[in-house]
Design a protein around this motif. Structure first.
Motif, short mmCIF file in Angstrom:
data_model
loop_
_atom_site.label_atom_id
_atom_site.label_comp_id
_atom_site.label_asym_id
_atom_site.label_seq_id
_atom_site.Cartn_x
_atom_site.Cartn_y
_atom_site.Cartn_z
N ARG A 6 46.12 36.46 51.24
CA ARG A 6 45.21 37.61 51.18
C ARG A 6 44.96 38.08 49.75
O ARG A 6 44.41 39.16 49.53
CB ARG A 6 45.78 38.75 52.01
CG ARG A 6 45.97 38.35 53.47
CD ARG A 6 46.41 39.51 54.31
NE ARG A 6 45.41 40.58 54.32
CZ ARG A 6 45.45 41.60 55.13
NH1 ARG A 6 46.44 41.74 55.97
NH2 ARG A 6 44.52 42.54 55.09
N GLU A 7 45.40 37.30 48.78
CA GLU A 7 45.17 37.69 47.38
C GLU A 7 43.67 37.68 47.08
O GLU A 7 42.92 36.90 47.67
CB GLU A 7 45.89 36.72 46.44
CG GLU A 7 47.39 36.77 46.60
CD GLU A 7 48.12 35.69 45.78
OE1 GLU A 7 49.35 35.70 45.80
OE2 GLU A 7 47.45 34.86 45.14
N GLN A 8 43.27 38.54 46.14
CA GLN A 8 41.86 38.62 45.75
C GLN A 8 41.73 38.63 44.24
O GLN A 8 42.64 39.06 43.53
CB GLN A 8 41.23 39.92 46.27
CG GLN A 8 40.90 39.88 47.75
CD GLN A 8 39.88 40.93 48.11
OE1 GLN A 8 39.83 41.99 47.48
NE2 GLN A 8 39.07 40.66 49.12
N ALA A 46 40.68 33.85 48.53
CA ALA A 46 41.16 32.47 48.50
C ALA A 46 40.52 31.63 49.59
O ALA A 46 40.92 30.49 49.82
CB ALA A 46 42.69 32.45 48.64
N HIS A 47 39.53 32.19 50.29
CA HIS A 47 38.92 31.48 51.43
C HIS A 47 37.41 31.33 51.28
O HIS A 47 36.70 31.19 52.28
CB HIS A 47 39.27 32.22 52.73
CG HIS A 47 40.73 32.55 52.83
ND1 HIS A 47 41.68 31.59 53.10
CD2 HIS A 47 41.40 33.71 52.62
CE1 HIS A 47 42.89 32.16 53.08
NE2 HIS A 47 42.74 33.43 52.80
N GLY A 48 36.91 31.45 50.04
CA GLY A 48 35.49 31.18 49.81
C GLY A 48 34.55 32.32 50.09
O GLY A 48 33.36 32.10 50.27
N VAL A 49 35.06 33.54 50.11
CA VAL A 49 34.21 34.71 50.37
C VAL A 49 34.03 35.49 49.08
O VAL A 49 35.01 35.78 48.38
CB VAL A 49 34.84 35.62 51.45
CG1 VAL A 49 34.00 36.88 51.64
CG2 VAL A 49 34.95 34.85 52.77
N VAL A 50 32.77 35.81 48.75
CA VAL A 50 32.50 36.48 47.48
C VAL A 50 31.44 37.56 47.67
O VAL A 50 30.59 37.46 48.56
CB VAL A 50 32.05 35.44 46.41
CG1 VAL A 50 30.70 34.82 46.75
CG2 VAL A 50 32.04 36.05 45.00
N LEU A 91 47.60 40.94 44.18
CA LEU A 91 48.57 39.94 44.65
C LEU A 91 49.41 40.50 45.78
O LEU A 91 50.59 40.79 45.60
CB LEU A 91 49.47 39.52 43.48
CG LEU A 91 48.72 38.95 42.26
CD1 LEU A 91 49.63 38.96 41.03
CD2 LEU A 91 48.22 37.56 42.52
N GLY A 92 48.80 40.69 46.93
CA GLY A 92 49.55 41.18 48.08
C GLY A 92 50.26 42.48 47.78
O GLY A 92 49.65 43.44 47.32
N MET A 101 37.99 30.80 40.73
CA MET A 101 39.26 31.50 40.48
C MET A 101 39.94 31.88 41.79
O MET A 101 41.17 31.85 41.90
CB MET A 101 39.01 32.75 39.64
CG MET A 101 38.45 32.41 38.27
SD MET A 101 38.01 33.88 37.36
CE MET A 101 39.53 34.16 36.46
N GLY A 102 39.14 32.24 42.79
CA GLY A 102 39.70 32.58 44.09
C GLY A 102 40.46 31.41 44.69
O GLY A 102 41.46 31.59 45.38
#
Ligand code: ZN
Length: 299
Positions: free
Chosen positions: A70-72, A92-96, A132-133, A63-64
């Motif tokens: 910078r949305e989460q 959105a950069h693969g960090v969880v 969303l920002g 989903m990311g």
């Protein structure tokens, strides 16, 4: 767990974003074996807990990948089963990162010998929050329909976002725990051709089980490629995925200060040291009586 919570990505843990069928279908594939293994270690999870963490983390990473900048995404699964609640945050950069109420929970195995995740999760609700920002966060709530997480996410996409979605999450375990984990997601974009989508659906139904492909060492590209047969897939982006928890001692000092001076003095006098635990990574932060008194003076 300080090293693990900020460790480099494990080799092979990658997410691929792509377009297919003349850019009318969005595709995301991810191998998340290292993410799943690290979460299981951090939370000292039972096999059931490890599967739950793996599915929720992998789902949140998929989903990311639909977010930008910078949305989460926050993915909360709140069932009435013995696992309690799970909460994943992905970007959105693969960090969880993922928290779980009862990582050591166990339920009897299914008759085929596999972990019974639906029995562990139970029934309840799934809540998705998109930050969303600068815009207002978006929140969607749907019921847990199966507890396998993938089906629950497709229900969320359909009911809350009116977005038909095909999604798979899988892992394989041995006596040592999770040995492979991953997932994929496909969404039709406006203008998608119904006949092409029907053919895709038929092919997905005949594709080898995801857990088997992962166990055979398939990359995210290969897994996506299998779903589209000979049709070209246009890879947009590939990036590593990893567990990361941004918690630090200063944040917990802030939590303590918010309790107010009277409460802090009381804690300093009634217990030799106070322990606060980060629910995402299980890092423990200790505060001595003197430290609490100093925070009380600041408060
Ligand atoms: Zn943490």
């Amino acid at each position: 767990m300080t090293e693990l919570k900020n460790a480099e990505p494990v080799e092979g843990d990658r997410l691929v974003r792509a377009l297919a069928l003349d850019a009318t279908v969005r595709v995301v594939g991810v191998c998340s074996t290292g993410v799943a293994q690290r979460l299981a270690t951090m939370h000292e999870a039972s096999p059931l807990g490890a599967v739950a963490l793996s599915r929720v983390a992998t789902g949140a990473l998929l989903m990311g990948a639909l977010m930008k900048g910078r949305e989460q995404i926050g993915l909360q699964v709140k069932g009435n089963g013995p696992l309690g609640g799970l909460y994943a945050v992905a970007d959105a950069h693969g960090v969880v990162r993922v928290s779980i109420d009862n990582a050591q929970a166990e339920v009897p195995l299914r008759r085929d010998g596999r972990v019974d995740l639906p029995a562990g999760v139970g029934f309840g609700r799934m809540m998705v929050t998109k930050t969303l920002g600068l815009k207002e966060p978006y929140t969607g709530v749907t019921p847990i329909v199966s507890g396998e997480i993938a089906d629950d996410l497709t229900t969320y996409f359909l009911e809350s976002e009116q977005q038909p979605t095909a999604l798979a999450l899988a892992e394989r375990l041995d006596a040592s725990g999770i040995i492979v984990a991953g997932g994929w997601l496909i969404q039709a974009l406006p203008g998608a051709d119904d006949a092409a989508l029907s053919r895709l659906e038929a092919r997905i139904a005949q594709a080898p089980p995801l857990s088997r492909s992962l166990a055979q060492g398939a990359t995210p590209e290969a897994i996506i490629g299998d779903l589209f047969g000979g049709d070209p897939v246009d890879i947009l982006e590939t990036y590593p995925v990893r567990v990361h928890c941004p918690c630090e001692r200063e944040r917990f000092e802030g939590v303590l200060v918010s309790l107010g001076p009277a409460e802090l003095i009381d804690m300093a006098e009634t217990q030799p040291s106070t322990e606060l635990v980060c629910h995402f990574c299980n890092t423990r932060y200790f505060f001595s009586g003197d430290e609490l008194r100093a925070l009380a003076a600041d408060a």
